[in-house]
Design a protein around this motif. Structure first.
Motif, PDB file in Angstrom:
ATOM      1  N   LEU A 103       0.790  -1.126  -0.019  1.00 21.12           N
ATOM      2  CA  LEU A 103       0.031   0.122  -0.036  1.00 21.12           C
ATOM      3  C   LEU A 103       0.834   1.426  -0.038  1.00 21.12           C
ATOM      4  O   LEU A 103       0.580   2.127  -0.655  1.00 21.12           O
ATOM      5  N   ARG A 104       2.174   0.972   0.758  1.00 20.27           N
ATOM      6  CA  ARG A 104       2.920   2.292   0.784  1.00 20.27           C
ATOM      7  C   ARG A 104       3.402   2.699  -0.735  1.00 20.27           C
ATOM      8  O   ARG A 104       3.595   3.678  -1.077  1.00 20.27           O
ATOM      9  N   VAL A 105       3.906   1.705  -1.243  1.00 19.62           N
ATOM     10  CA  VAL A 105       4.440   1.598  -2.636  1.00 19.62           C
ATOM     11  C   VAL A 105       3.229   2.278  -3.777  1.00 19.62           C
ATOM     12  O   VAL A 105       3.444   3.028  -4.624  1.00 19.62           O
ATOM     13  N   ALA A 106       2.180   1.442  -3.441  1.00 18.49           N
ATOM     14  CA  ALA A 106       1.115   1.832  -4.443  1.00 18.49           C
ATOM     15  C   ALA A 106       0.605   3.045  -4.336  1.00 18.49           C
ATOM     16  O   ALA A 106       0.264   3.995  -5.406  1.00 18.49           O
ATOM     17  N   SER A 107       0.543   3.754  -3.132  1.00 15.26           N
ATOM     18  CA  SER A 107       0.119   5.139  -2.826  1.00 15.26           C
ATOM     19  C   SER A 107       0.792   6.122  -3.587  1.00 15.26           C
ATOM     20  O   SER A 107       0.360   7.387  -3.898  1.00 15.26           O
ATOM     21  N   GLU A 108       2.368   5.813  -3.498  1.00 19.79           N
ATOM     22  CA  GLU A 108       2.927   6.734  -4.139  1.00 19.79           C
ATOM     23  C   GLU A 108       2.786   6.906  -5.771  1.00 19.79           C
ATOM     24  O   GLU A 108       3.193   7.956  -6.258  1.00 19.79           O
ATOM     25  N   GLN A 109       2.308   5.868  -6.271  1.00 15.38           N
ATOM     26  CA  GLN A 109       1.949   5.702  -7.675  1.00 15.38           C
ATOM     27  C   GLN A 109       0.642   6.140  -8.074  1.00 15.38           C
ATOM     28  O   GLN A 109       0.306   5.633  -9.302  1.00 15.38           O
ATOM     29  N   GLY A 110      -0.399   6.496  -6.987  1.00 18.63           N
ATOM     30  CA  GLY A 110      -1.638   6.939  -7.626  1.00 18.63           C
ATOM     31  C   GLY A 110      -2.592   5.787  -7.053  1.00 18.63           C
ATOM     32  O   GLY A 110      -3.874   5.917  -7.396  1.00 18.63           O
ATOM     33  N   TRP A 111      -2.278   4.736  -6.470  1.00 22.93           N
ATOM     34  CA  TRP A 111      -3.571   3.580  -6.314  1.00 22.93           C
ATOM     35  C   TRP A 111      -3.819   3.851  -4.881  1.00 22.93           C
ATOM     36  O   TRP A 111      -2.978   4.245  -3.864  1.00 22.93           O
ATOM     37  N   ASN A 112      -4.998   3.469  -4.442  1.00 15.73           N
ATOM     38  CA  ASN A 112      -5.594   3.420  -3.269  1.00 15.73           C
ATOM     39  C   ASN A 112      -6.505   2.322  -3.076  1.00 15.73           C
ATOM     40  O   ASN A 112      -6.611   1.525  -4.173  1.00 15.73           O
ATOM     41  N   LEU A 113      -6.797   2.015  -1.770  1.00 12.41           N
ATOM     42  CA  LEU A 113      -7.827   0.863  -1.672  1.00 12.41           C
ATOM     43  C   LEU A 113      -8.752   0.862  -2.423  1.00 12.41           C
ATOM     44  O   LEU A 113      -9.369   2.164  -2.530  1.00 12.41           O
ATOM     45  N   HIS A 114      -9.437  -0.125  -2.936  1.00  6.87           N
ATOM     46  CA  HIS A 114     -10.756   0.029  -3.762  1.00  6.87           C
ATOM     47  C   HIS A 114     -11.872   0.549  -3.067  1.00  6.87           C
ATOM     48  O   HIS A 114     -12.247   0.216  -1.789  1.00  6.87           O
ATOM     49  N   PRO A 115     -12.641   1.480  -3.521  1.00  6.99           N
ATOM     50  CA  PRO A 115     -13.952   2.067  -2.600  1.00  6.99           C
ATOM     51  C   PRO A 115     -14.982   1.156  -2.435  1.00  6.99           C
ATOM     52  O   PRO A 115     -15.718   1.446  -1.427  1.00  6.99           O
ATOM     53  N   VAL A 116     -15.141   0.236  -3.246  1.00  9.82           N
ATOM     54  CA  VAL A 116     -16.459  -0.822  -3.158  1.00  9.82           C
ATOM     55  C   VAL A 116     -15.845  -2.077  -2.631  1.00  9.82           C
ATOM     56  O   VAL A 116     -16.623  -2.666  -1.660  1.00  9.82           O
ATOM     57  N   LEU A 117     -14.932  -2.786  -3.293  1.00 11.44           N
ATOM     58  CA  LEU A 117     -14.596  -3.894  -2.683  1.00 11.44           C
ATOM     59  C   LEU A 117     -13.451  -3.983  -1.615  1.00 11.44           C
ATOM     60  O   LEU A 117     -12.742  -3.105  -1.512  1.00 11.44           O
ATOM     61  N   ARG A 118     -13.975  -4.801  -0.674  1.00  7.50           N
ATOM     62  CA  ARG A 118     -12.965  -4.911   0.519  1.00  7.50           C
ATOM     63  C   ARG A 118     -11.475  -5.308   0.364  1.00  7.50           C
ATOM     64  O   ARG A 118     -11.377  -6.468  -0.288  1.00  7.50           O
ATOM     65  N   SER A 119     -10.688  -5.056   1.009  1.00 11.03           N
ATOM     66  CA  SER A 119      -9.344  -5.531   1.086  1.00 11.03           C
ATOM     67  C   SER A 119      -9.352  -6.245   2.490  1.00 11.03           C
ATOM     68  O   SER A 119      -9.403  -5.578   3.400  1.00 11.03           O
TER      69      SER A 119
END
Length: 178
Positions: free
Chosen positions: A142-158
């Motif tokens: 999540l740390r690496v992905a958020s640096e590139q514009g990724w966030n947790l999916h708003p509808v599907l749970r992680s």
């Protein structure tokens, strides 16, 4: 945001070699093909039901999130590669944090490039199973992905101990070095 120091976001503990080779490998070789057959049968059944639900979604447009959540609550609970399964990578690379981090970095970079070149919403979702980031931890992903514009999916749970579902914002990331 999330507290990356919580145990759920850390790397999973290393499984002992005896457990991997003597118990989990034979279970994987025997039960994984059966697991996949059951999974495919469930998928065909639920996607058949989804075609009927799609007609309802055309009539009631607000039902789309509910239909997505219904499929996630049913088929999404049965992973294609279960946690007890030992993949060949897990047999050899168990506990190798650098390998898993490099693997996550490559996957996220590749999908970020696809989002940048795609004009639609085809490549905006990314799902990573725990077997993919086991040695790096969900917090690192999540740390690496958020640096590139990724966030947790708003509808599907992680679930950090099972799978991460990410969605890209759709905006290209800024390149400050170029």
């Amino acid at each position: 945001m999330h507290d990356y120091d919580e145990p759920a976001w850390r790397p999973l503990p290393v499984r002992p070699a005896a457990l991997r080779w003597l118990l989990l490998l034979p279970l994987t070789l025997v039960f994984l093909p059966l697991w996949w057959m059951v999974w495919l049968c469930l998928a065909f059944c639920f996607y058949g039901i989804a075609m009927v639900v799609q007609l309802i979604v055309y009539v009631l447009p607000r039902a789309e999130n509910g239909a997505t959540r219904l499929l996630d609550a049913t088929l999404g609970r049965v992973p294609f590669i279960p946690r007890w399964c030992v993949t060949p990578v897990a047999l050899v690379r168990e506990g190798d944090t650098a390998y898993y981090r490099a693997r996550v970095d490559r996957r996220i970079n590749k999908r970020t490039r696809l989002v940048g070149t795609s004009h639609g919403y085809v490549h905006r979702d990314l799902e990573l199973g725990v077997h993919y980031y086991r040695g790096a931890g969900a917090g690192y992903v999540l740390r690496v992905a958020s640096e590139q514009g990724w966030n947790l999916h708003p509808v599907l749970r992680s679930h950090p101990r099972r799978r991460l579902r990410l969605r890209h914002s759709g905006r290209p990331r800024p390149d400050f070095g170029n």
